[in-house]
Design an enzyme around this catalytic site. Structure first.
Site, PDB file in Angstrom:
ATOM      1  N   HIS A 214       0.805  -1.235   0.000  1.00  0.00           N
ATOM      2  CA  HIS A 214       0.000   0.000   0.000  1.00  0.00           C
ATOM      3  C   HIS A 214       0.835   1.281   0.000  1.00  0.00           C
ATOM      4  O   HIS A 214       0.285   2.362  -0.133  1.00  0.00           O
ATOM      5  CB  HIS A 214      -0.957   0.034   1.187  1.00  0.00           C
ATOM      6  CG  HIS A 214      -0.295   0.382   2.492  1.00  0.00           C
ATOM      7  ND1 HIS A 214       0.451  -0.521   3.197  1.00  0.00           N
ATOM      8  CD2 HIS A 214      -0.255   1.536   3.196  1.00  0.00           C
ATOM      9  CE1 HIS A 214       0.912   0.054   4.299  1.00  0.00           C
ATOM     10  NE2 HIS A 214       0.506   1.311   4.326  1.00  0.00           N
TER      11      HIS A 214
HETATM   12  C1  UD1 Z   1      -2.228   5.510   6.035  1.00  0.00           C
HETATM   13  C2  UD1 Z   1      -0.960   5.897   6.789  1.00  0.00           C
HETATM   14  C3  UD1 Z   1       0.045   4.747   6.699  1.00  0.00           C
HETATM   15  C4  UD1 Z   1      -0.564   3.438   7.154  1.00  0.00           C
HETATM   16  C5  UD1 Z   1      -1.816   3.171   6.328  1.00  0.00           C
HETATM   17  C6  UD1 Z   1      -2.516   1.884   6.713  1.00  0.00           C
HETATM   18  C7  UD1 Z   1      -0.373   8.295   6.759  1.00  0.00           C
HETATM   19  C8  UD1 Z   1       0.555   9.291   6.183  1.00  0.00           C
HETATM   20  N1  UD1 Z   1      -0.318   7.064   6.204  1.00  0.00           N
HETATM   21  O1  UD1 Z   1      -1.892   5.397   4.657  1.00  0.00           O
HETATM   22  O2  UD1 Z   1       1.143   5.050   7.543  1.00  0.00           O
HETATM   23  O3  UD1 Z   1       0.363   2.386   6.967  1.00  0.00           O
HETATM   24  O4  UD1 Z   1      -2.723   4.277   6.536  1.00  0.00           O
HETATM   25  O5  UD1 Z   1      -3.633   1.704   5.912  1.00  0.00           O
HETATM   26  O6  UD1 Z   1      -1.122   8.608   7.647  1.00  0.00           O
HETATM   27  N2  UD1 Z   1      -9.518   4.843   2.098  1.00  0.00           N
HETATM   28  C9  UD1 Z   1     -10.673   4.116   2.048  1.00  0.00           C
HETATM   29  N3  UD1 Z   1     -11.283   3.827   3.212  1.00  0.00           N
HETATM   30  C10 UD1 Z   1     -10.820   4.236   4.418  1.00  0.00           C
HETATM   31  C11 UD1 Z   1      -9.611   4.976   4.434  1.00  0.00           C
HETATM   32  C12 UD1 Z   1      -8.971   5.259   3.279  1.00  0.00           C
HETATM   33  O7  UD1 Z   1     -11.149   3.739   0.992  1.00  0.00           O
HETATM   34  O8  UD1 Z   1     -11.430   3.934   5.456  1.00  0.00           O
HETATM   35  C13 UD1 Z   1      -8.845   5.205   0.840  1.00  0.00           C
HETATM   36  C14 UD1 Z   1      -9.027   6.685   0.584  1.00  0.00           C
HETATM   37  O9  UD1 Z   1      -9.564   6.891  -0.653  1.00  0.00           O
HETATM   38  C15 UD1 Z   1      -7.632   7.260   0.664  1.00  0.00           C
HETATM   39  C16 UD1 Z   1      -6.716   6.061   0.511  1.00  0.00           C
HETATM   40  O10 UD1 Z   1      -7.472   4.934   0.926  1.00  0.00           O
HETATM   41  O11 UD1 Z   1      -7.380   8.231  -0.279  1.00  0.00           O
HETATM   42  C17 UD1 Z   1      -5.512   6.216   1.343  1.00  0.00           C
HETATM   43  O12 UD1 Z   1      -5.848   6.505   2.719  1.00  0.00           O
HETATM   44  P1  UD1 Z   1      -4.919   7.481   3.601  1.00  0.00           P
HETATM   45  O13 UD1 Z   1      -5.356   7.504   5.010  1.00  0.00           O
HETATM   46  O14 UD1 Z   1      -4.794   8.771   2.898  1.00  0.00           O
HETATM   47  O15 UD1 Z   1      -3.497   6.828   3.538  1.00  0.00           O
HETATM   48  P2  UD1 Z   1      -3.013   5.323   3.522  1.00  0.00           P
HETATM   49  O16 UD1 Z   1      -2.354   5.092   2.235  1.00  0.00           O
HETATM   50  O17 UD1 Z   1      -4.113   4.375   3.956  1.00  0.00           O
END
Ligand code: UD1
Length: 371
Positions: A214
């Protein structure tokens, strides 16, 4: 433990890897008669990334849910800060406890440090002192800055102290407490084993591989995605490979129109904690770019290949079952590293656990907060 005054504790959780860190802290707090205020920032918000973890880890409903959702780093961080400030003023805790290295961790620590004197609070960072040395990782920025502004740095492994001292942080602010992720793992392992999840996917214990991907650096570019998925496809010629797909990775694969890259990998939705633990525990090898899985595989004695240039958890390589893939990622090298890891075999649960990975880290954290 002698507490002169029962401290008022506010605990922050925001994203998936935070939930298993706050669960044992909440349990340890309740065991000494403290009921912390739980703030969920809503950085992760859907059923598979958040709700299922609250149910499985028996987390109480958050006292406050900030509902910030997704956005750019700036937007997400700013939304958390804006929503957290009035809550902090309302709750007036003695301690703000933040965990890990996600955007919510830094955002809440930053709000707290600016209100520190006004509200008379202190900030504790759980999982302090981990360093990858790679400032391109958003998590590295979050780690370094959160440690810099925290009053109490609670470290998961003994090597973290050296990282903090090198950055000029006074040693008196650092306390080695051990690894709270492993508290949760030990608490949940029998339940995971009883779940029979791998068998329900038609997998035989010790005869399959699990992968997770991821990191933006791995999944946001077609070249690195090709390399990582190519390695998994190569490995799938030897053992079944299961890949629970993170939403970011799924979106990236769709955007590149590269769904064929996934065949014959067995893809699932993002898994809950118990299913993921059951799958990891039964695996012959794990390939991952996650931080938490590097630790969990070491605790479980499962060989792990980390698909990153470096790790902020080097103790999993020096003491545990982890190894780094060749960098930049290359399909053939990933397959070879996975086959070598497979050959090295599993060791018994706990055999390679570093000091403090004993299931009691949260108790030690509570002792420090009550001191
Ligand atoms: C975040 C953390 C990372 C952690 C990871 C675990 C930061 C900088 N990064 O990264 O350290 O390892 O979480 O997952 O904080 N999304 C969904 N559903 C949700 C949440 C997110 O679909 O409940 C999608 C969203 O469209 C979002 C993407 O996943 O844009 C990424 O989520 P985000 O929290 O921005 O960062 P991660 O890549 O998950």
């Amino acid at each position: 433990m002698i507490a002169s005054k029962i401290p008022r504790i506010l605990l922050v959780a925001g994203a998936r890897p935070n939930f298993m860190k706050v669960a044992p802290i909440l349990r340890a707090a309740r065991a000494v008669g403290i009921d912390p205020v739980l703030v969920h920032t809503g950085q992760h918000y859907d059923e598979s990334m958040s709700d299922t973890f609250f149910r499985e880890l028996e987390l109480p409903a958050p006292t406050h849910h900030l509902g910030v959702g997704s956005g750019s780093h700036a937007v997400q961080t700013a939304r958390v800060m804006e929503a957290f400030e009035p809550i902090l003023i309302q709750e007036r805790p003695d301690w703000v406890v933040v965990v890990g290295d996600v955007n919510s961790t830094l955002a809440c620590a930053l709000v707290a440090v600016k209100l520190k004197d006004t509200l008379g609070l202190r900030i504790a960072h759980v999982e302090a002192g981990l360093r990858s040395g790679d400032w391109r990782m958003p998590e590295e920025v979050n780690r370094v800055l959160t440690d810099r502004i925290s009053d109490l740095l609670l470290t998961p492994s003994e090597d973290a102290l050296g990282n903090l001292v090198r950055e000029g942080i006074p040693q008196e602010r650092v306390v080695f407490v051990g690894n709270v992720m492993i508290d949760t793992l030990m608490h949940s392992l029998s339940c995971a084993r009883a779940s029979g999840f791998p068998e329900r996917l038609g997998l035989l214990r010790g005869k399959y591989a699990v992968a997770t991907l991821h990191r933006p650096s791995n999944v946001d570019s077609l070249r690195s995605l090709h390399a990582a998925l190519g390695g998994l496809r190569g490995l799938a010629n030897h053992v079944p490979v299961v890949l629970p797909l993170h939403p970011r990775t799924r979106r990236s694969i769709e955007a590149f129109g590269e769904a064929s890259l996934l065949r014959p990998i067995v893809c699932t939705e993002p898994l809950g904690y118990i299913d993921m633990l059951a799958l990891t525990d039964g695996a012959a090898v794990v390939l991952t770019d996650s931080g938490g899985l590097q630790e969990e595989t070491t605790a479980l004695g499962v060989p792990c290949v980390t698909l990153r240039e470096q790790t902020e958890r080097p103790i999993t390589v020096t003491h545990g079952t982890n190894r780094l893939a060749a960098w930049p990622l290359n399909a053939e090298q990933i397959e070879l590293a996975a086959l070598a890891a497979l050959k090295s075999g599993r060791v018994a649960v706990g055999e390679r656990c570093p000091a403090g990975w004993d299931g009691r880290a949260a108790e030690r954290i509570m002792s420090e907060l009550c001191r």
